[in-house]
Each structure stands twice: as C-alpha cells, then as structure tokens.
Scaffold this motif. Sequence first.
Motif, PDB file in Angstrom:
ATOM      1  N   ILE A  42       0.608  -0.843   0.202  1.00 62.65           N
ATOM      2  CA  ILE A  42      -0.356  -0.072   0.642  1.00 62.65           C
ATOM      3  C   ILE A  42       0.896   1.430   0.144  1.00 62.65           C
ATOM      4  N   LEU A  43       0.808   2.369  -1.100  1.00 63.56           N
ATOM      5  CA  LEU A  43       1.559   3.704  -1.346  1.00 63.56           C
ATOM      6  C   LEU A  43       0.502   4.058  -0.551  1.00 63.56           C
ATOM      7  N   ALA A  44       1.226   5.112   0.364  1.00 63.05           N
ATOM      8  CA  ALA A  44      -0.573   6.574   0.700  1.00 63.05           C
ATOM      9  C   ALA A  44       0.518   7.463   0.540  1.00 63.05           C
ATOM     10  N   HIS A  45      -0.461   8.748   0.266  1.00 64.57           N
ATOM     11  CA  HIS A  45       0.198   9.949   0.663  1.00 64.57           C
ATOM     12  C   HIS A  45       0.189  11.020   1.683  1.00 64.57           C
ATOM     13  N   ASN A  46       1.091  11.559   1.855  1.00 64.51           N
ATOM     14  CA  ASN A  46       0.394  11.947   3.357  1.00 64.51           C
ATOM     15  C   ASN A  46      -0.455  12.720   3.980  1.00 64.51           C
ATOM     16  N   TYR A  47      -1.395  12.894   2.801  1.00 65.61           N
ATOM     17  CA  TYR A  47      -2.929  13.353   3.066  1.00 65.61           C
ATOM     18  C   TYR A  47      -3.318  12.251   3.238  1.00 65.61           C
ATOM     19  N   PHE A  53      -1.815   5.768   7.089  1.00 63.28           N
ATOM     20  CA  PHE A  53      -0.530   6.177   7.076  1.00 63.28           C
ATOM     21  C   PHE A  53       0.290   6.388   7.974  1.00 63.28           C
ATOM     22  N   HIS A  54      -0.374   5.773   9.246  1.00 61.39           N
ATOM     23  CA  HIS A  54       0.485   5.349  10.133  1.00 61.39           C
ATOM     24  C   HIS A  54       0.742   3.468  11.135  1.00 61.39           C
ATOM     25  N   CYS A  55      -0.778   3.300   9.958  1.00 61.10           N
ATOM     26  CA  CYS A  55      -1.181   1.514  10.521  1.00 61.10           C
ATOM     27  C   CYS A  55      -1.268   0.542   9.345  1.00 61.10           C
ATOM     28  N   VAL A  56      -2.058   0.944   8.067  1.00 62.95           N
ATOM     29  CA  VAL A  56      -1.500  -0.294   6.967  1.00 62.95           C
ATOM     30  C   VAL A  56      -0.905   0.145   5.914  1.00 62.95           C
ATOM     31  N   ALA A  57       0.116   1.411   6.042  1.00 58.70           N
ATOM     32  CA  ALA A  57       0.688   2.059   4.766  1.00 58.70           C
ATOM     33  C   ALA A  57       1.750   1.333   4.251  1.00 58.70           C
ATOM     34  N   THR A 236       4.787  18.662   0.940  1.00 55.33           N
ATOM     35  CA  THR A 236       4.504  18.001   2.428  1.00 55.33           C
ATOM     36  C   THR A 236       5.461  17.447   2.846  1.00 55.33           C
ATOM     37  N   ALA A 237       6.760  16.621   1.772  1.00 57.48           N
ATOM     38  CA  ALA A 237       7.924  16.118   2.595  1.00 57.48           C
ATOM     39  C   ALA A 237       8.728  17.461   3.139  1.00 57.48           C
ATOM     40  N   ALA A 238       9.279  18.386   2.428  1.00 60.58           N
ATOM     41  CA  ALA A 238       9.690  19.717   3.077  1.00 60.58           C
ATOM     42  C   ALA A 238      10.023  19.949   3.996  1.00 60.58           C
ATOM     43  N   MET A 239       7.869  20.364   4.460  1.00 59.98           N
ATOM     44  CA  MET A 239       7.741  20.619   5.326  1.00 59.98           C
ATOM     45  C   MET A 239       7.785  19.172   6.706  1.00 59.98           C
ATOM     46  N   SER A 240       7.628  18.131   6.395  1.00 59.41           N
ATOM     47  CA  SER A 240       7.884  17.501   7.478  1.00 59.41           C
ATOM     48  C   SER A 240       9.220  17.148   7.837  1.00 59.41           C
ATOM     49  N   ASP A 241       9.960  17.157   6.937  1.00 55.20           N
ATOM     50  CA  ASP A 241      11.439  17.926   6.702  1.00 55.20           C
ATOM     51  C   ASP A 241      11.716  18.728   8.382  1.00 55.20           C
ATOM     52  N   TYR A 242      11.172  19.915   8.326  1.00 51.25           N
ATOM     53  CA  TYR A 242      11.492  21.251   8.494  1.00 51.25           C
ATOM     54  C   TYR A 242      10.572  20.831  10.121  1.00 51.25           C
ATOM     55  N   SER A 258      -4.767  15.884   7.603  1.00 46.64           N
ATOM     56  CA  SER A 258      -4.343  14.632   7.645  1.00 46.64           C
ATOM     57  C   SER A 258      -2.909  15.110   7.790  1.00 46.64           C
ATOM     58  N   MET A 259      -1.655  15.883   6.888  1.00 40.67           N
ATOM     59  CA  MET A 259      -0.967  15.612   7.299  1.00 40.67           C
ATOM     60  C   MET A 259       0.020  16.488   8.661  1.00 40.67           C
ATOM     61  N   SER A 260      -1.154  17.830   9.633  1.00 39.31           N
ATOM     62  CA  SER A 260      -0.773  17.786  11.169  1.00 39.31           C
ATOM     63  C   SER A 260      -0.964  16.238  11.358  1.00 39.31           C
ATOM     64  N   ASP A 261      -2.198  15.487  11.657  1.00 39.82           N
ATOM     65  CA  ASP A 261      -2.723  14.635  12.556  1.00 39.82           C
ATOM     66  C   ASP A 261      -0.851  13.467  11.962  1.00 39.82           C
ATOM     67  N   ASN A 262      -0.609  13.242  10.864  1.00 41.64           N
ATOM     68  CA  ASN A 262       0.417  12.447  11.013  1.00 41.64           C
ATOM     69  C   ASN A 262       1.875  12.485  11.406  1.00 41.64           C
ATOM     70  N   ILE A 263       2.187  13.560  11.031  1.00 45.53           N
ATOM     71  CA  ILE A 263       3.233  14.170  11.899  1.00 45.53           C
ATOM     72  C   ILE A 263       2.575  13.676  13.802  1.00 45.53           C
ATOM     73  N   ALA A 264       1.921  14.959  14.002  1.00 41.55           N
ATOM     74  CA  ALA A 264       1.298  15.114  15.132  1.00 41.55           C
ATOM     75  C   ALA A 264       2.139  13.655  16.312  1.00 41.55           C
ATOM     76  N   ALA A 265       1.422  12.376  14.721  1.00 43.16           N
ATOM     77  CA  ALA A 265       1.353  11.515  15.538  1.00 43.16           C
ATOM     78  C   ALA A 265       3.099  11.059  16.478  1.00 43.16           C
ATOM     79  N   GLN A 266       3.888  11.515  15.482  1.00 41.68           N
ATOM     80  CA  GLN A 266       5.249  10.996  15.664  1.00 41.68           C
ATOM     81  C   GLN A 266       6.214  12.395  16.704  1.00 41.68           C
ATOM     82  N   ARG A 267       5.466  13.175  16.576  1.00 43.16           N
ATOM     83  CA  ARG A 267       5.783  14.424  17.391  1.00 43.16           C
ATOM     84  C   ARG A 267       5.154  15.131  18.258  1.00 43.16           C
ATOM     85  N   PRO A 268       4.738  14.642  19.337  1.00 41.69           N
ATOM     86  CA  PRO A 268       3.537  14.402  20.382  1.00 41.69           C
ATOM     87  C   PRO A 268       4.617  16.236  21.348  1.00 41.69           C
TER      88      PRO A 268
END
Length: 321
Positions: A42-47, A53-57, A236-242, A258-268
């Motif tokens: 499964i290929l999943a976009h950042n959105y 994004f975190h559980c099946v991709a 979105t990749a550049a924002m994630s790296d930033y 969902s971009m914020s949700d996915n990064i927030a899951a990794q950066r509480p």
Amino acid sequence: MNESAAALYDRVRTVIPPAEWPVFETDIEAILALKRTRNAVILAHNYQTPEIFHCVADIVGDSLALAREATRVEAQTIVLAGVRFMAETAKLLNPQKTVLIPDLAAGCSLADSITPADVRLLRQRYPGVPVIAYVNTSADVKAEVDICCTSGNARKVVESFGASRVIMLPDEYLAKNVAAETNVEIIAWKGHCEVHERFTPADIAELREAYPDVVVLAHPECPPEVVAAADFSGSTAAMSDYVGAQRAGRIVLLTECSMSDNIAAQRPDLDFVRPCNLCPHMKRITLRNIRRALERNEHVVEVDPAVADQARRAVERMLAL
C-alpha cells in the motif's frame, strides 16, 4: 486488543482516542492479512488519515516520493491510498503490475482543470516553449508534455531546460511561487487546488495575533501572498523535514488536515495549531474500501496504451533529474 493491534495503536495513540480504535482494528487486521496473501503493498500519500498512514501503509510520502518508490516495488499488487492521478502514475511506472485505487471518485481539482486539447492549444500559441506538467494531471495530459514535476522539484525541473521561459501547468499558484524563485519566465495555467486556494493572508495574521510564537508553514499550492506571509514554504515532504528538525514549539501547516495529524503522531512534543482544510477526494479513501479493494481486486487502474508510453516518458524524465 491483540498484540499486533496494540503495537499499531502505539503509533497513533496521540491522535486517535482509545474509544475510536476498535472501529479501525478489524479492518486493519484484515488488510494486513490480505497484503500477505495478495502479495500487495500500500502506497499512501501524506494526506491520508493516521489509521491508514501509520497502520497499514508500506510506503508513505509526497507525490515525488511515491513516484520514486513505485519504481522499486516488488509486490505484484499496488494499492494506491491517494487520488486517481497518483494511481495512474503508479501504473505508468509499473505496467505489468496490478494497481488498485479503492475509490474511482477520488479525483483532483487540478487534474480536472486541464485537458490534452488545452495543452495542444498552448503549444500552438507558444511554439517551441517547453511544457511542464505538475504530477496532479491525468495520464492523457502527461502524454502531451515534455516533463512532469512535483511541488518538491518544480524549480529544478523549470531550470533544467536552460530556457528563458517555460509553460507550467495546471497550478497557477505553484507556477507563480516558483517564478518568484527563478529568473525563468513561467507561463501559467489557471488551475487551483481546492484545498490550498482557500488559505488567505488574513488567516496567517489571525494566527500570529492569537499565537505570537507560531511558525507558519505553507504549501506552494497556496496563493503567492500566503506563501509570502509564511515562515517557510515547501512540499509536504519539505514541511515534514522542517518540522522534524524543530525543537518543541508551536507549528501550523497550511495544507490538508491529515498532514498535521500524521506528523503530530510522531512529534507529540510539538503543539500543532490546525486551521487546515480537508481534501474531499483524499478522504474518499478509507480502511474499509482499502480492504474491499484487496478482497475484490477493485478498482483496477488501466492507462490507454495509446498514451501510456508518452506519459511514462514525461514522468521518467522527471525522475531522472
């Protein structure tokens, strides 16, 4: 909650309440089993939403990352958790594999804003001018252009021709934002992303008034005046790296929710302010229809052989840069 599901929940516990997890758990377990039996990835976009994004991709990223990774996939079946043009791109790069999209109605306002006939008319009006298509276009449009680009490599692609001017379509705002960074004249089309075009400088002013310490990141599909008012603009990749390089602080991402949700899951440790906009097309992809796609082998993505070779060439030229 069995052990594997518990391990997966650890990835998203900061963004999915415990009471909601049972709603997702059964489908997640079924998808994990189906991937094994179907030899699928499964290929999943950042959105995509966190449970996808975190559980099946298996592979996640922006359009450029997904295009690159699609060329390296060994599995026989690819499920594209994203929108239709992304699934077409995966098929272009994997013509012998089965590519599935869980919902055929997952489209894109940018892809819908231009047709192959429009590109041919542009070539007539500007003979000899290189034509660049954003990946947010149909395979039919890609077949009419010289090369593709993403928001992450647009400037590099524009400057790769060594030309004084180029045509860049269909996103007017992306073209204008790239033009501000280069000496190349860019002839733009009038397409807009229905998610990013809604952000305004007033939104940023209100955010700064409410949160004086906030760092504002804007996607380059936003209007130029929004990008100018932001602290950083990138794919979105550049924002994630930033964000990944930041210490604790307050962040706002002017992009899909969902971009914020996915990064927030990794950066509480970071405080995400969320005046985001939903993409109705991305949100058509769910765990339930990913599961159904794998169970029923639907919906199979095909690209007309009459356009596939030319469209593939435009994507491969981008990847070769």
